[in-house]
Design an enzyme around this catalytic site. Sequence first.
Site, PDB file in Angstrom:
ATOM      1  N   SER A 267     -86.747 -13.649 -24.311  1.00  0.00           N
ATOM      2  CA  SER A 267     -85.718 -12.764 -24.860  1.00  0.00           C
ATOM      3  C   SER A 267     -86.117 -12.032 -26.136  1.00  0.00           C
ATOM      4  CB  SER A 267     -84.429 -13.547 -25.118  1.00  0.00           C
ATOM      5  OG  SER A 267     -83.696 -13.691 -23.922  1.00  0.00           O
TER       6      SER A 267
ATOM      7  N   LYS B 131     -85.956  -8.249 -26.290  1.00  0.00           N
ATOM      8  CA  LYS B 131     -84.799  -7.451 -26.719  1.00  0.00           C
ATOM      9  C   LYS B 131     -85.050  -6.729 -28.040  1.00  0.00           C
ATOM     10  CE  LYS B 131     -81.317 -10.257 -24.302  1.00  0.00           C
ATOM     11  NZ  LYS B 131     -82.175 -11.317 -23.753  1.00  0.00           N
TER      12      LYS B 131
ATOM     13  N   SER C  67     -78.034 -12.555 -27.771  1.00  0.00           N
ATOM     14  CA  SER C  67     -79.064 -12.468 -26.735  1.00  0.00           C
ATOM     15  C   SER C  67     -78.434 -12.022 -25.421  1.00  0.00           C
ATOM     16  CB  SER C  67     -79.787 -13.809 -26.546  1.00  0.00           C
ATOM     17  OG  SER C  67     -80.992 -13.619 -25.809  1.00  0.00           O
TER      18      SER C  67
END
Length: 533
Positions: free
Chosen positions: A194, A197, A371
Amino acid sequence: MVVPELRPWQAARPQVERIANAVRPRLARAGAAARPRVARLARALRPRTPRLPRPGAVRTWQYTAGAATAGLALAAGVVTAAGPWDANGQRTAERDRAVALEQPGGADHGRSGTTAGTARPAPSAAPVLVGLDGPVAAVDTKKAAPDGKPLSDVLKPLLGAPALGGTRAAAVVDVATGKRLYDTDADEALTPASTTKIATAVAALSALGPDHRFTTRAAIEGDTGELVLVGGGDPTLTARGRSDGWASLRDLAAHTAQALHRRGIRKVTLSYDTTLYSGPQLHPIGVNDNLAPVSPLIADEGRTDGSSSGPAPRVSDPAKDAASKFAAFLKDAGITTTPPGPSKAGTRAQTLATVASPPLSDIVERMLTNSDNDIAEALARQTALTSGQPGSFAGGAKAIAARLTKLGLPMSGASFHDGSGLDRDDRLTAGLLTGLLVTAGDPARPGLRPVLTGLPVAGFTGTLADRYTDSAAGVVRAKTGTLTGVNTLAGTVVDADGRLLAFAFMASGTTDPLAAESALDKAATALASCGCR
């Protein structure tokens, strides 16, 4: 959190005081060298305060935004006193200007669904990394830290912990100077999970600008009278009660019903338009509680359990679900509809009503703090459309890479396949991750600042709320990344001398995710305790 009886800065004070208490011992350790930096920061921030924040919904964690941006967590107290941030973590003048512009976006059929033009900087985001009595001196990475050890000696054993698996990479950079202070295979491309991102956020803000908004609209076909709900790619659209600033399907239905009543219309054929995006809706991971099918028309991220973040069961057809809820709201407002089906609004369809998302700066912060995979994939597609690419997984990946290349970031070995990091074929380097963070802190690029202000605060918010219960709480701000066998952490930390450092720690081949998280947290905590000059 809504505190109607208190002004936002009053409601936020206990949270800010907790953070100030967490970082106060660090200032004491920093000694006289750090105190002038705090004083200079206070002077730099105070003149830029347009006015105190407006009453309303309070997300108190945002009051620490200035700390991450300026490199001094103690600045949270200064920010509270000066009040330059509103309840959503955005400078008030910036929000006022965004509202005044009333940027529509969400155009469809041959257009990108976004406001045309190049990205503009946030008009009032203060360049708080400059103006602090000139440039910061270069850092000597060989000079001993307060405990007598060089930075490499502090981090190497921690990042060599067995819990971090067989493959690791790391980088630490001084944000003010851009100089790399620590490097362990920083140019080796690994699965980022993640932390992808961060790249998506930088690309989207660069492509669209922080003031950009996404629009959902209802349009009527002049010849047939068909009512079309047109998805503009707003990933924050809600069908629940009060919207707290997010665009509401209920509001759109109310305005649409009013327009229909004025025309003497009480019954319509209802359809919905999802042609803004292309390619498969389903992520390569398949049906998964971490991500709904990607659609330009979706309400509450297709969640079926009332949650607002984290994994949750999702509807199989988000657009149909949103249109059905829209039909129910129309019925409440006196408009009867047919069961909605897919269609496409014609070029001559007349818009009856619209609702617009919050500014992209807010959306990016929400994505990073929680997230949020759904927001990430939507922003990847919007970046693609603005860049002349198709609104698909492939188009988004290509557009993100192109935007980062244009920014001059180190792209060797990088490979994007989505915007969320759920795809295990994604590859980033620790050098690229720290480069993204340094770029977000560049005084010449204030429009990228939400990348820093959106990072979770250790021990307080988002995916770090339950981590860092020690002295690093409130000092570390970082994006987490977790897949099976993969653990990553990338963000910023204020060191013992009050310097803002960007770091990226990546590990592959982990077998115990909790142990791996603990090892990464220990490394970031040690970095916070270290003097790096």
